[in-house]
Write an enzyme that holds these catalytic residues in place. Structure first.
Site, PDB file in Angstrom:
ATOM      1  N   GLU A   1       0.829  -1.199   0.000  1.00 22.85           N
ATOM      2  CA  GLU A   1       0.000   0.000   0.000  1.00 22.85           C
ATOM      3  C   GLU A   1       0.868   1.255   0.000  1.00 22.85           C
ATOM      4  O   GLU A   1       1.795   1.388   0.789  1.00 22.85           O
ATOM      5  CB  GLU A   1      -0.949  -0.004   1.192  1.00 22.85           C
ATOM      6  CG  GLU A   1      -1.938  -1.154   1.198  1.00 22.85           C
ATOM      7  CD  GLU A   1      -2.904  -1.139   0.023  1.00 22.85           C
ATOM      8  OE1 GLU A   1      -3.008  -0.085  -0.654  1.00 22.85           O
ATOM      9  OE2 GLU A   1      -3.557  -2.171  -0.227  1.00 22.85           O
TER      10      GLU A   1
ATOM     11  N   ARG B   1     -18.300  -0.293   4.671  1.00 25.59           N
ATOM     12  CA  ARG B   1     -19.346  -0.954   3.889  1.00 25.59           C
ATOM     13  C   ARG B   1     -20.043  -2.030   4.710  1.00 25.59           C
ATOM     14  O   ARG B   1     -21.230  -2.308   4.522  1.00 25.59           O
ATOM     15  CB  ARG B   1     -18.730  -1.564   2.626  1.00 25.59           C
ATOM     16  CG  ARG B   1     -19.726  -2.259   1.713  1.00 25.59           C
ATOM     17  CD  ARG B   1     -19.033  -2.758   0.447  1.00 25.59           C
ATOM     18  NE  ARG B   1     -17.921  -3.650   0.745  1.00 25.59           N
ATOM     19  CZ  ARG B   1     -18.051  -4.946   1.024  1.00 25.59           C
ATOM     20  NH1 ARG B   1     -19.261  -5.507   1.077  1.00 25.59           N
ATOM     21  NH2 ARG B   1     -16.992  -5.699   1.257  1.00 25.59           N
TER      22      ARG B   1
ATOM     23  N   CYS C   1      -8.464  -1.714   7.833  1.00 23.32           N
ATOM     24  CA  CYS C   1      -7.075  -1.761   7.357  1.00 23.32           C
ATOM     25  C   CYS C   1      -6.536  -0.352   7.123  1.00 23.32           C
ATOM     26  O   CYS C   1      -5.463   0.007   7.623  1.00 23.32           O
ATOM     27  CB  CYS C   1      -6.980  -2.590   6.086  1.00 23.32           C
ATOM     28  SG  CYS C   1      -7.174  -4.362   6.356  1.00 23.32           S
TER      29      CYS C   1
ATOM     30  N   HIS D   1      -1.380  -5.565   2.140  1.00 27.55           N
ATOM     31  CA  HIS D   1      -2.582  -6.395   2.051  1.00 27.55           C
ATOM     32  C   HIS D   1      -2.218  -7.760   1.465  1.00 27.55           C
ATOM     33  O   HIS D   1      -1.438  -7.842   0.502  1.00 27.55           O
ATOM     34  CB  HIS D   1      -3.627  -5.734   1.148  1.00 27.55           C
ATOM     35  CG  HIS D   1      -4.659  -4.951   1.892  1.00 27.55           C
ATOM     36  ND1 HIS D   1      -4.924  -3.622   1.636  1.00 27.55           N
ATOM     37  CD2 HIS D   1      -5.501  -5.305   2.892  1.00 27.55           C
ATOM     38  CE1 HIS D   1      -5.891  -3.198   2.439  1.00 27.55           C
ATOM     39  NE2 HIS D   1      -6.252  -4.201   3.203  1.00 27.55           N
TER      40      HIS D   1
END
Length: 213
Positions: free
Chosen positions: A79, A89, A142, A165
């Site tokens: 990342e 979500r 995350c 990730h």
């Protein structure tokens, strides 16, 4: 001192490969003579960052790599950037589902990783581990931890950190699933490679690894 973190299972899963990989990578690195600790973080907004901050205070690491699961991705994602936004979500493991809330009120819009993500990408590909530089860590726990890490490290000069990730491991997939996955052994080695590359690299490579969308 190296600190690795992973997450507890979330979203109805019974395992989380980020924690399995972090725990086993720490053991592998210790066996190779590198002082390394692994810490499991809760998949809970707020609590995860507080757990990370407690580990920073306890271990005083020089290098911190946090890992999380990104089911559906086909390889290891290095990342690049954490954004100051929580937008869930699905609820976290405590039922929290913040929408359009800052990770840190008044904090900057974003922080960049201080890991050599391009060099780590090259080293992962060189040993046959599928990998990419990712331009988004999402807006779930995350990214929350990634932003919280970099916000904390601004007060710890000399300590570098970032987020990785990992995809599903095959055991998580139901029969017949076509979702991508990587064996746990590759996930463990991926984190170990990122650690070794970070320790050996002071200036990142300048290679193309961007995105068009």
């Amino acid at each position: 001192m190296i600190l690795l973190t992973g997450f507890e299972p979330f979203g109805g899963e019974s395992t989380n490969p980020s924690w399995s990989a972090a725990r086993e990578a720490a053991a592998r690195l210790r066996a190779g003579g590198l002082e390394t600790q692994a810490v499991e973080l809760p998949c809970v907004f707020g609590d995860a960052v507080r757990g990370l901050e407690a580990a920073l205070e306890q271990y005083h690491p020089d290098l911190v790599i946090c890992a999380g699961q990104a089911g559906g991705r086909s390889g290891v994602s290095l990342e690049r950037i954490a954004i100051n936004c929580d937008d869930a979500r699905i609820p976290d493991n405590a039922g929290n589902a913040p929408v359009d809330q800052p990770v840190v009120t008044g904090g900057p819009a974003a922080y960049f990783s201080t890991l050599p993500v391009k060099a780590a990408l090259a080293d992962l590909l060189a040993v046959g581990i599928p990998a990419e530089v990712s331009q988004t860590a999402g807006t779930y726990v995350c990214n929350h931890v990634f932003y919280g890490l970099m916000h904390a490290l601004r007060l710890r000069p000399g300590t570098r950190g970032g987020f990785v990730h990992v995809p599903y491991e095959p055991a998580q997939l139901p029969p017949g699933s076509t979702d991508p996955a990587l064996p746990l052994e590759q996930l463990v080695e991926a984190l170990a490679v990122v650690v070794r590359t970070s320790l050996a690299t002071t200036v990142d490579l300048r290679i193309a690894a961007g995105a068009t969308q």
